[in-house]
Design a protein around this motif. Structure first.
Motif, PDB file in Angstrom:
ATOM      1  N   ARG A 123       5.550   6.710  -0.252  1.00 17.87           N
ATOM      2  CA  ARG A 123       6.434   7.523  -0.954  1.00 17.87           C
ATOM      3  C   ARG A 123       7.181   6.518  -2.212  1.00 17.87           C
ATOM      4  O   ARG A 123       7.843   6.965  -3.457  1.00 17.87           O
ATOM      5  N   LEU A 124       6.863   5.269  -2.342  1.00 19.31           N
ATOM      6  CA  LEU A 124       7.185   4.115  -3.053  1.00 19.31           C
ATOM      7  C   LEU A 124       6.054   3.869  -3.857  1.00 19.31           C
ATOM      8  O   LEU A 124       4.891   3.711  -3.403  1.00 19.31           O
ATOM      9  N   GLY A 125       5.981   3.630  -5.317  1.00 14.19           N
ATOM     10  CA  GLY A 125       4.973   3.486  -6.068  1.00 14.19           C
ATOM     11  C   GLY A 125       5.242   2.245  -7.180  1.00 14.19           C
ATOM     12  O   GLY A 125       6.424   1.595  -7.069  1.00 14.19           O
ATOM     13  N   GLY A 126       4.291   1.622  -7.398  1.00 11.44           N
ATOM     14  CA  GLY A 126       4.643   0.392  -8.663  1.00 11.44           C
ATOM     15  C   GLY A 126       4.951  -0.745  -8.019  1.00 11.44           C
ATOM     16  O   GLY A 126       4.850  -1.168  -6.845  1.00 11.44           O
ATOM     17  N   GLU A 127       5.628  -1.366  -8.537  1.00  8.52           N
ATOM     18  CA  GLU A 127       6.327  -2.794  -8.308  1.00  8.52           C
ATOM     19  C   GLU A 127       7.331  -2.320  -6.983  1.00  8.52           C
ATOM     20  O   GLU A 127       7.310  -3.365  -5.842  1.00  8.52           O
ATOM     21  N   ALA A 128       7.969  -1.576  -6.705  1.00  3.70           N
ATOM     22  CA  ALA A 128       9.017  -1.117  -6.006  1.00  3.70           C
ATOM     23  C   ALA A 128       8.661  -1.041  -4.415  1.00  3.70           C
ATOM     24  O   ALA A 128       8.868  -1.680  -3.376  1.00  3.70           O
ATOM     25  N   LYS A 129       7.241  -0.846  -4.218  1.00  2.81           N
ATOM     26  CA  LYS A 129       6.424  -0.713  -3.000  1.00  2.81           C
ATOM     27  C   LYS A 129       6.598  -2.033  -2.465  1.00  2.81           C
ATOM     28  O   LYS A 129       6.464  -2.091  -1.045  1.00  2.81           O
ATOM     29  N   ARG A 130       6.279  -3.225  -2.946  1.00  6.26           N
ATOM     30  CA  ARG A 130       6.275  -4.447  -2.270  1.00  6.26           C
ATOM     31  C   ARG A 130       7.743  -4.817  -1.654  1.00  6.26           C
ATOM     32  O   ARG A 130       7.506  -5.747  -0.611  1.00  6.26           O
ATOM     33  N   ALA A 131       8.688  -4.240  -1.862  1.00  3.76           N
ATOM     34  CA  ALA A 131       9.682  -4.486  -1.094  1.00  3.76           C
ATOM     35  C   ALA A 131       9.643  -4.154   0.445  1.00  3.76           C
ATOM     36  O   ALA A 131      10.518  -4.432   1.223  1.00  3.76           O
ATOM     37  N   TYR A 132       8.777  -3.370   0.668  1.00  4.20           N
ATOM     38  CA  TYR A 132       9.049  -2.473   1.922  1.00  4.20           C
ATOM     39  C   TYR A 132       7.473  -2.702   2.736  1.00  4.20           C
ATOM     40  O   TYR A 132       7.154  -1.867   3.629  1.00  4.20           O
ATOM     41  N   VAL A 133       7.041  -3.746   2.476  1.00  3.30           N
ATOM     42  CA  VAL A 133       5.601  -4.033   3.012  1.00  3.30           C
ATOM     43  C   VAL A 133       5.770  -4.851   4.680  1.00  3.30           C
ATOM     44  O   VAL A 133       6.696  -5.561   4.827  1.00  3.30           O
ATOM     45  N   VAL A 134       4.986  -4.135   5.303  1.00  7.07           N
ATOM     46  CA  VAL A 134       4.930  -4.671   6.608  1.00  7.07           C
ATOM     47  C   VAL A 134       3.485  -5.282   7.048  1.00  7.07           C
ATOM     48  O   VAL A 134       2.636  -4.640   6.383  1.00  7.07           O
ATOM     49  N   THR A 135       3.255  -6.056   7.984  1.00 12.80           N
ATOM     50  CA  THR A 135       2.048  -6.691   8.071  1.00 12.80           C
ATOM     51  C   THR A 135       1.814  -6.401   9.786  1.00 12.80           C
ATOM     52  O   THR A 135       2.508  -6.464  10.498  1.00 12.80           O
ATOM     53  N   VAL A 136       0.148  -6.350  10.061  1.00 15.20           N
ATOM     54  CA  VAL A 136      -0.217  -6.092  11.561  1.00 15.20           C
ATOM     55  C   VAL A 136      -1.465  -6.975  11.523  1.00 15.20           C
ATOM     56  O   VAL A 136      -2.230  -7.068  10.540  1.00 15.20           O
ATOM     57  N   PRO A 137      -1.793  -7.231  12.731  1.00 11.74           N
ATOM     58  CA  PRO A 137      -2.986  -8.086  12.811  1.00 11.74           C
ATOM     59  C   PRO A 137      -4.259  -6.911  12.881  1.00 11.74           C
ATOM     60  O   PRO A 137      -4.034  -5.912  13.253  1.00 11.74           O
ATOM     61  N   ALA A 138      -5.391  -7.238  12.268  1.00 13.06           N
ATOM     62  CA  ALA A 138      -6.381  -6.577  12.263  1.00 13.06           C
ATOM     63  C   ALA A 138      -7.727  -7.303  12.272  1.00 13.06           C
ATOM     64  O   ALA A 138      -7.783  -8.527  11.747  1.00 13.06           O
ATOM     65  N   CYS A 139      -8.978  -6.744  12.556  1.00 19.02           N
ATOM     66  CA  CYS A 139      -9.864  -7.655  12.810  1.00 19.02           C
ATOM     67  C   CYS A 139     -10.716  -7.298  11.467  1.00 19.02           C
ATOM     68  O   CYS A 139     -10.386  -6.369  10.686  1.00 19.02           O
ATOM     69  N   GLY A 140     -11.612  -7.936  10.987  1.00 17.09           N
ATOM     70  CA  GLY A 140     -12.382  -8.079   9.666  1.00 17.09           C
ATOM     71  C   GLY A 140     -13.153  -6.692   9.541  1.00 17.09           C
ATOM     72  O   GLY A 140     -12.930  -6.293   8.314  1.00 17.09           O
ATOM     73  N   THR A 141     -13.561  -6.109  10.468  1.00 17.07           N
ATOM     74  CA  THR A 141     -14.265  -4.906  10.252  1.00 17.07           C
ATOM     75  C   THR A 141     -13.553  -3.759   9.953  1.00 17.07           C
ATOM     76  O   THR A 141     -13.409  -2.977   8.918  1.00 17.07           O
ATOM     77  N   CYS A 142     -12.154  -3.802  10.766  1.00 20.09           N
ATOM     78  CA  CYS A 142     -11.298  -2.548  10.524  1.00 20.09           C
ATOM     79  C   CYS A 142     -10.616  -2.737   9.354  1.00 20.09           C
ATOM     80  O   CYS A 142     -10.356  -1.606   8.404  1.00 20.09           O
ATOM     81  N   ASN A 143     -10.112  -3.949   8.925  1.00 16.87           N
ATOM     82  CA  ASN A 143      -9.270  -4.243   7.700  1.00 16.87           C
ATOM     83  C   ASN A 143     -10.366  -3.845   6.362  1.00 16.87           C
ATOM     84  O   ASN A 143      -9.883  -3.309   5.353  1.00 16.87           O
TER      85      ASN A 143
END
Length: 262
Positions: A123-143
């Motif tokens: 729902r968020l675009g442009g610069e605003a989206k970076r304020a709501y980033v979350v990270t998860v672990p992933a293998c190289g293939t899936c990423n």
């Protein structure tokens, strides 16, 4: 008549003005001088442009003064009373939120995951989206299979990833299953190849069945302090996720030129 002097464009991103002051335009050179003065005086220097351009300008100001470039995924805030302050000494950096999944286990297929996948809100675009980033672990293939797919929820990203895994390993998944009695009819070399194909198919099926625990995602969000992941859209229903995955992974129809066309 004197020849007109040509200048290269300003090195600042998005600026097309001529670099009449070294590698920068006059406006950006003045901004740098004002920031340097603000640092010396210990005062604020407010960004005068549009708010959506502050992140890029603040990152550039921080790099110029501190010689350190902020991470692409970091969100810059201020510690002073000026919301869009360009004084690097007044800046604070918000790193992406890490969900509490088991370390180094891909959340999409269950294999070893030594890379990080970034989830961006739809729902968020442009610069605003970076304020709501979350990270998860992933293998190289899936990423790699997810690439730049802009999907926010874990559920739909996993559904998209599984659809692309099926396409990637479709030959392995089509491998015929043999009973132990059937294998005795073949020689050792062919029997070994058949068994290897069945083992590869079983491994891919385990990837597509991940996660086994139906509350795997809920627990990770809860440990990360996210009370209701369904409300913020991190987890959605499997029906909706599969619908989105079918749309994203559907082959695009390409118009073919007639053979008799010129």
């Amino acid at each position: 008549m004197k020849p007109t002097q040509e200048f290269s464009p300003c090195i600042n991103e998005g600026c097309n003005l001529p670099a009449t002051y070294g590698d920068k335009c006059r406006a950006h050179r003045q901004v740098e001088r004002r920031i340097q003065q603000a640092i010396e005086d210990g005062t604020c220097y407010a960004y005068e442009g549009r708010s959506h351009g502050y992140q890029a300008e603040a990152a550039h100001a921080y790099y110029v003064e501190m010689s350190v470039a902020p991470s692409t995924w970091e969100w810059i805030t201020t510690t002073c009373a000026t919301p869009l302050c360009l004084n690097p000494e007044h800046m604070a950096f918000k790193a992406p939120k890490k969900l509490a999944y088991p370390s180094y286990i891909c959340i999409y297929c269950g294999r070893s995951g030594y890379t990080v996948d970034h989830l961006l809100p739809r729902r968020l675009g442009g610069e605003a989206k970076r304020a709501y980033v979350v990270t998860v672990p992933a293998c190289g293939t899936c990423n790699s299979l997810l690439g730049d797919t802009l999907t926010w929820s874990i559920t739909e990203r996993r559904a998209i990833c599984h659809a692309r895994l099926r396409r990637k390993y479709r030959k392995i998944l089509n491998h015929f299953e043999y009973a132990e009695s059937d294998l005795k009819e073949y020689g050792p070399t062919l029997r070994k190849a058949i068994v290897r194909g069945m083992e590869d198919k079983a491994e891919v099926m385990r990837m597509l069945d991940w996660p086994i625990d139906p509350l795997y995602d809920d627990r990770a969000c809860e440990k990360a302090g996210i009370g209701d992941p369904y409300e913020v859209g991190l987890i959605i229903s499997m029906v909706e996720a599969n619908r989105i995955a079918a749309e994203v992974t559907a082959p695009r129809n390409r118009e073919r030129m007639p053979r008799d066309a010129a």
